[in-house]
Write a protein that holds these residues in place. Structure first.
Motif, short mmCIF file in Angstrom:
data_model
loop_
_atom_site.label_atom_id
_atom_site.label_comp_id
_atom_site.label_asym_id
_atom_site.label_seq_id
_atom_site.Cartn_x
_atom_site.Cartn_y
_atom_site.Cartn_z
N ARG A 261 -156.67 81.16 -56.92
CA ARG A 261 -156.95 79.73 -56.75
C ARG A 261 -155.68 78.89 -56.90
N GLU A 262 -154.90 79.16 -57.95
CA GLU A 262 -153.73 78.33 -58.22
C GLU A 262 -152.55 78.67 -57.31
N ASP A 263 -152.33 79.95 -57.04
CA ASP A 263 -151.13 80.37 -56.30
C ASP A 263 -151.31 80.32 -54.79
N ILE A 264 -152.52 80.54 -54.31
CA ILE A 264 -152.75 80.66 -52.87
C ILE A 264 -153.59 79.51 -52.33
N LEU A 265 -154.78 79.35 -52.88
CA LEU A 265 -155.73 78.39 -52.29
C LEU A 265 -155.27 76.95 -52.46
N THR A 266 -154.81 76.59 -53.65
CA THR A 266 -154.41 75.21 -53.89
C THR A 266 -153.26 74.76 -52.98
N PRO A 267 -152.18 75.55 -52.82
CA PRO A 267 -151.12 75.13 -51.89
C PRO A 267 -151.61 74.97 -50.45
N VAL A 268 -152.52 75.84 -50.02
CA VAL A 268 -153.06 75.74 -48.66
C VAL A 268 -153.81 74.42 -48.50
N LEU A 269 -154.67 74.11 -49.45
CA LEU A 269 -155.47 72.88 -49.36
C LEU A 269 -154.58 71.64 -49.39
N LYS A 270 -153.54 71.67 -50.20
CA LYS A 270 -152.64 70.52 -50.27
C LYS A 270 -151.88 70.33 -48.97
N LYS A 271 -151.45 71.43 -48.36
CA LYS A 271 -150.74 71.31 -47.09
C LYS A 271 -151.67 70.81 -45.99
N LEU A 272 -152.94 71.14 -46.10
CA LEU A 272 -153.92 70.64 -45.13
C LEU A 272 -154.16 69.14 -45.27
N GLY A 273 -153.78 68.58 -46.42
CA GLY A 273 -153.92 67.14 -46.61
C GLY A 273 -154.85 66.73 -47.72
N TYR A 274 -155.35 67.68 -48.50
CA TYR A 274 -156.25 67.36 -49.60
C TYR A 274 -155.46 67.18 -50.90
N GLN A 275 -155.94 66.27 -51.74
CA GLN A 275 -155.33 65.99 -53.03
C GLN A 275 -156.43 65.82 -54.08
N PRO A 276 -156.08 65.86 -55.37
CA PRO A 276 -157.10 65.62 -56.40
C PRO A 276 -157.60 64.17 -56.43
N TYR A 277 -157.02 63.32 -55.62
CA TYR A 277 -157.36 61.90 -55.61
C TYR A 277 -157.25 61.39 -54.17
N GLY A 278 -157.70 60.17 -53.95
CA GLY A 278 -157.54 59.55 -52.64
C GLY A 278 -158.69 59.83 -51.69
N VAL A 279 -158.44 59.56 -50.42
CA VAL A 279 -159.48 59.67 -49.39
C VAL A 279 -159.86 61.12 -49.14
N ASN A 280 -158.86 61.99 -49.02
CA ASN A 280 -159.11 63.41 -48.76
C ASN A 280 -159.00 64.16 -50.08
N LYS A 281 -160.13 64.30 -50.73
CA LYS A 281 -160.13 64.73 -52.13
C LYS A 281 -160.61 66.17 -52.28
N MET A 282 -159.94 66.91 -53.18
CA MET A 282 -160.45 68.22 -53.58
C MET A 282 -160.89 68.14 -55.03
N ILE A 283 -162.18 68.35 -55.25
CA ILE A 283 -162.77 68.26 -56.58
C ILE A 283 -162.88 69.67 -57.14
N ARG A 284 -162.21 69.91 -58.23
CA ARG A 284 -162.17 71.25 -58.81
C ARG A 284 -163.33 71.45 -59.78
N SER A 285 -163.97 72.62 -59.65
CA SER A 285 -164.97 73.08 -60.62
C SER A 285 -166.06 72.05 -60.87
N LYS A 286 -166.66 71.57 -59.80
CA LYS A 286 -167.76 70.62 -59.93
C LYS A 286 -169.02 71.36 -60.36
N ALA A 287 -169.56 71.00 -61.51
CA ALA A 287 -170.77 71.65 -62.02
C ALA A 287 -172.00 71.08 -61.33
N ILE A 288 -172.80 71.97 -60.75
CA ILE A 288 -174.04 71.54 -60.11
C ILE A 288 -175.19 72.36 -60.68
N PRO A 289 -176.33 71.75 -60.93
CA PRO A 289 -177.45 72.47 -61.55
C PRO A 289 -178.01 73.54 -60.63
N HIS A 290 -178.29 74.70 -61.20
CA HIS A 290 -178.91 75.78 -60.43
C HIS A 290 -180.36 75.41 -60.16
#
Length: 314
Positions: free
Chosen positions: A52-81
């Motif tokens: 997740r940290e070494d591979i997936l996160t750099p790919v998503l950031k290069k695609l234009g996603y950030q932890p904030y802003g319009v194009n957001k990547m939300i990490r570890s969002k808990a959703i009820p089963h």
């Protein structure tokens, strides 16, 4: 006869635009994992959190996603089963996808990291992320997985993956990945085929307050905007360029159109929908135009652009 000064300016303009294109291409050519040792994927200690940290996160950031802003990547969002009951009692158990991607607060993709030894093309891992995608609190049309070796992308409406991307060669296949899960691809894919605007490019380069001379530029569209204004478009150095001219310049414009196309252009501009559109190269025609960058940036729901104002037809 074309003056020496016009030729010199044209060559300078070609150089500046080509320089900008080369800079953009060089930025895109930067190797994403140039200094990463992929041998570490064979280590039993290299787990999904590292992927997740070494591979997936750099790919998503290069695609234009950030932890904030319009194009957001939300990490570890808990959703009820939604399915867990013990007896008749509902128990709050949460499932947590690695990343939920949003564009303008719209959920567009859920993606999970797995260890390098895991199968991400079929089986339980794919089923797990599919359950995230269809969850009432998520509801995305697309979902994906990454095990450090590959990135697999699925649609909820198809059984087989719509894309398998080898991380080892991700730079060579970046355009395809971008066209699959970038923010634009997931919300407005038609924009992927838009060319950057020539006027905005020149404004950013600081060459707006000079005459721009175009020799033999092919015109493929002309629109009568109102009783006093016209606009036409073309492509220059892989940039879209728009030319605005006035009713007072219409006669001069028509005189420079090839005789065999003049009548249909006039008829198209003065009959609804007041537009001439070339449907083939044979229906286009070339003009020599001297123009200046316009004063006002135009906007629509998809883009900003800056038309050029025609000085004269040469």
């Amino acid at each position: 006869m074309i003056s020496l000064e016009k030729i010199k300016f044209g060559l300078r303009l070609i150089f500046l635009i080509s320089l900008m294109v080369n800079q953009e291409e060089n930025a895109m050519d930067a190797k994403l994992f140039e200094n990463f040792d992929f041998a570490v994927l064979n280590s039993p200690e290299y787990k999904e959190d590292a992927v997740r940290e070494d591979i997936l996160t750099p790919v998503l950031k290069k695609l234009g996603y950030q932890p904030y802003g319009v194009n957001k990547m939300i990490r570890s969002k808990a959703i009820p089963h939604p399915f867990v009951y013990i007896g008749s009692t509902s128990n709050k158990i949460f499932i947590i996808p690695d990343y939920l991607l949003q564009v303008d607060n719209l959920n567009v993709l859920v993606i999970d990291a797995k260890s390098p030894k895991e199968n991400i093309r079929e089986g339980k891992n794919v089923q797990q992320v599919f359950s995230y995608a269809i969850h009432p609190d998520i509801r995305t049309n697309m979902y994906g997985l990454c095990n450090g070796r590959e990135i697999s992308i699925f649609s909820v409406s198809k059984k087989e993956p719509i894309g398998i991307f080898d991380v080892f060669t991700i730079d060579e296949n970046w355009d395809q990945l971008y066209r699959t899960i970038s923010p634009i691809a997931l919300t407005n894919p038609s924009l992927l085929n838009y060319l950057p605007d020539y006027g905005l490019c020149c404004l950013k380069l600081g060459i707006a307050n000079v005459d721009h001379c175009f020799y033999g530029i092919w015109i493929d569209s002309i629109i009568r905007m109102n009783d006093f204004e016209y606009t036409m478009s073309s492509v220059c150095f892989d940039y879209q360029v728009s030319f605005d001219f006035t009713k007072n310049q219409l006669s001069e414009f028509l005189m420079h159109i090839p005789l065999n196309k003049r009548e249909i252009v006039v008829r198209s501009l003065f009959c609804y929908p007041f537009k001439y559109s070339a449907e083939s190269q044979e229906e286009c025609f070339a003009l020599d135009i001297r123009a200046r960058i316009g004063k006002e940036i135009q906007s629509n729901e998809n883009e900003d652009y800056l038309p050029l104002e025609v000085v004269d037809f040469m």
